[in-house]
Design an enzyme around this catalytic site. Structure first.
Site, mmCIF file in Angstrom:
data_model
loop_
_atom_site.group_PDB
_atom_site.id
_atom_site.type_symbol
_atom_site.label_atom_id
_atom_site.label_comp_id
_atom_site.label_asym_id
_atom_site.label_seq_id
_atom_site.Cartn_x
_atom_site.Cartn_y
_atom_site.Cartn_z
ATOM 1 N N HIS A 50 -2.722 2.266 -5.713
ATOM 2 C CA HIS A 50 -3.603 1.125 -5.479
ATOM 3 C C HIS A 50 -3.824 0.342 -6.771
ATOM 4 O O HIS A 50 -4.002 -0.874 -6.751
ATOM 5 C CB HIS A 50 -4.940 1.595 -4.899
ATOM 6 C CG HIS A 50 -5.516 0.638 -3.900
ATOM 7 N ND1 HIS A 50 -4.839 0.272 -2.755
ATOM 8 C CD2 HIS A 50 -6.691 -0.042 -3.880
ATOM 9 C CE1 HIS A 50 -5.588 -0.587 -2.068
ATOM 10 N NE2 HIS A 50 -6.704 -0.796 -2.731
ATOM 11 N N ARG A 68 -1.006 -1.930 -7.107
ATOM 12 C CA ARG A 68 -1.204 -3.049 -6.166
ATOM 13 C C ARG A 68 -2.148 -4.081 -6.779
ATOM 14 O O ARG A 68 -1.884 -5.285 -6.744
ATOM 15 C CB ARG A 68 -1.766 -2.492 -4.860
ATOM 16 C CG ARG A 68 -2.110 -3.528 -3.789
ATOM 17 C CD ARG A 68 -2.486 -2.776 -2.512
ATOM 18 N NE ARG A 68 -3.181 -3.582 -1.532
ATOM 19 C CZ ARG A 68 -2.580 -4.343 -0.628
ATOM 20 N NH1 ARG A 68 -1.261 -4.425 -0.610
ATOM 21 N NH2 ARG A 68 -3.285 -5.026 0.255
ATOM 22 N N LYS A 113 -1.512 -2.803 8.147
ATOM 23 C CA LYS A 113 -2.677 -2.390 8.930
ATOM 24 C C LYS A 113 -2.687 -3.099 10.281
ATOM 25 O O LYS A 113 -2.331 -4.260 10.389
ATOM 26 C CB LYS A 113 -3.954 -2.704 8.163
ATOM 27 C CG LYS A 113 -4.147 -1.851 6.915
ATOM 28 C CD LYS A 113 -5.470 -2.145 6.253
ATOM 29 C CE LYS A 113 -5.706 -1.239 5.052
ATOM 30 N NZ LYS A 113 -7.005 -1.493 4.396
ATOM 31 N N TYR A 135 -9.441 -10.912 -6.844
ATOM 32 C CA TYR A 135 -8.541 -10.847 -7.993
ATOM 33 C C TYR A 135 -8.759 -12.005 -8.959
ATOM 34 O O TYR A 135 -8.407 -11.906 -10.133
ATOM 35 C CB TYR A 135 -7.089 -10.828 -7.517
ATOM 36 C CG TYR A 135 -6.758 -9.588 -6.730
ATOM 37 C CD1 TYR A 135 -6.606 -8.365 -7.361
ATOM 38 C CD2 TYR A 135 -6.628 -9.631 -5.350
ATOM 39 C CE1 TYR A 135 -6.326 -7.216 -6.638
ATOM 40 C CE2 TYR A 135 -6.345 -8.495 -4.620
ATOM 41 C CZ TYR A 135 -6.199 -7.293 -5.273
ATOM 42 O OH TYR A 135 -5.928 -6.160 -4.551
ATOM 43 N N ARG A 142 0.842 -1.186 0.000
ATOM 44 C CA ARG A 142 0.000 0.000 0.000
ATOM 45 C C ARG A 142 0.884 1.244 0.000
ATOM 46 O O ARG A 142 2.017 1.224 0.485
ATOM 47 C CB ARG A 142 -0.919 0.013 1.224
ATOM 48 C CG ARG A 142 -1.823 -1.217 1.337
ATOM 49 C CD ARG A 142 -2.579 -1.206 2.653
ATOM 50 N NE ARG A 142 -3.495 -2.329 2.777
ATOM 51 C CZ ARG A 142 -3.181 -3.493 3.355
ATOM 52 N NH1 ARG A 142 -1.971 -3.665 3.878
ATOM 53 N NH2 ARG A 142 -4.067 -4.469 3.428
ATOM 54 N N HIS A 149 -3.578 -9.054 3.315
ATOM 55 C CA HIS A 149 -5.025 -9.087 3.490
ATOM 56 C C HIS A 149 -5.389 -9.860 4.756
ATOM 57 O O HIS A 149 -4.812 -10.910 5.030
ATOM 58 C CB HIS A 149 -5.696 -9.770 2.293
ATOM 59 C CG HIS A 149 -5.738 -8.920 1.064
ATOM 60 N ND1 HIS A 149 -5.843 -9.432 -0.207
ATOM 61 C CD2 HIS A 149 -5.686 -7.565 0.908
ATOM 62 C CE1 HIS A 149 -5.855 -8.456 -1.087
ATOM 63 N NE2 HIS A 149 -5.764 -7.313 -0.435
#
Length: 331
Positions: free
Chosen positions: A276, A279, A202, A311, A178, A302
């Site tokens: 993004h 990514r 995150k 995806y 990210r 994730h």
């Protein structure tokens, strides 16, 4: 995760009220509860400032709805929550926005119930329309290669900013990190001996992500020939930061987005995109190259495999398009 997307009306993004003003207009007990929730999100859950603002925006909206209808937060029930969502639907909020705000409300009411601010948790019964989950356009593999070549060509004059920009796009595409993760990298997070980078993702979770030879070459050029020239600028030098802004401080995500937009924009026919988009492109190309979902999930950081599975829709759509064009019995 909540985003800052606003509700949509007739093709234009509706402007959300100023968060600070809306928050200040709430009764004091509501403001205190929101202050406590903000500390919980920032300190206990370790969420980014961007994510915290998104959560708070939805919570302030909910509290404003309760107060505007003469209610008290401690009496919050499922009917009030549904009324709050219905009001936003009437104002033109999209299904995606409603789903995100419902999720934000559920997270908040569960926290408030655990802390004793609510006798029960009405959010557990709140259901919102399922969001349409789709990915933006991605670069074809040959387009991605052209973006990298164009960026590398710009760095041939050894200008420090051009060297930095080349390293940025190479590393973003090589790792799929990210933009906030990229800007948070320090020089010490790069291990050239193993060609991996230590990323803080995150929720404060660390992961190790590999990168290839082209990204290594671009990074070494930036560190050997470019970074010292920007760091030598007067004041504001970020001693540990891997990427620096033009004034010597740690690179801002907005500047990194501009770098990617400019790099992708130099390739005719490529979809306009920011970090993004790179990514998404990296994840798609990994799957098309034979990587398994679990590995891609780990590389991207994730939390759930369901996010990574999005995806596969892109790769399947491409396979169908190729089949339709190439197979004699496709039609």
């Amino acid at each position: 995760m909540p985003s800052t997307e606003g509700p949509h009306g007739t093709g234009k993004r509706a402007r959300r009220p100023d968060l600070r003003a809306a928050r200040a207009a709430l009764p004091q007990p509501a403001r205190k509860l929101i202050d406590d929730y903000e500390r919980h999100l920032s300190l206990e859950r370790g969420l980014s400032a961007h994510t915290v603002r998104a959560y708070l925006g939805d919570v302030v909206s909910l509290m404003g709805f309760v107060d505007g209808n003469g209610g008290r937060f401690e009496d919050l029930d499922i009917g009030t929550l549904r009324g709050w969502l219905a009001r936003q639907r009437e104002e033109g909020a999209s299904r995606t926005t409603l789903a995100r705000r419902a999720a934000a409300a559920r997270t908040f009411t569960a926290w408030a119930h655990r802390g004793g601010a609510l006798a029960s948790d009405p959010g557990g019964r709140l259901v919102a329309p399922r969001a349409h989950r789709k990915l933006p356009g991605v670069l074809r593999a040959e387009q991605a290669s052209e973006v990298m070549r164009s960026s590398a060509a710009g760095a041939e004059q050894r200008d420090p900013v051009a060297l930095r920009d080349s390293a940025i796009v190479e590393l973003l595409y090589a790792t799929g990190v990210r933009v906030s993760e990229l800007c948070g990298l320090d020089v010490g997070d790069v291990d050239f001996s193993r060609r991996v980078v230590l990323v803080l993702g995150k929720g404060g979770k660390e992961r190790v992500v590999p990168f290839g030879v082209p990204a290594e070459t671009a990074l070494r050029a930036w560190l050997d020939e470019g970074r010292g020239k920007l760091a030598a600028e007067p004041k504001g030098a970020a001693e540990a930061a891997l990427f620096l802004g033009a004034r010597g401080g740690r690179l801002d995500p907005r500047a990194a987005r501009r770098v990617v937009h400019d790099a992708v924009g130099s390739v005719p026919g490529a979809n306009d995109m920011g970090p993004h988009g790179l990514r998404h492109s990296a994840a798609t190309h990994l799957l098309e190259g034979g990587a398994d979902l679990r590995s891609v999930q780990e590389l991207l950081g994730h939390a759930t495999l369901a996010t990574t599975q999005l995806y596969t829709h892109v790769t399947v759509d491409r396979l169908k398009a190729i089949h339709d064009r190439a197979h004699p019995r496709a039609r």
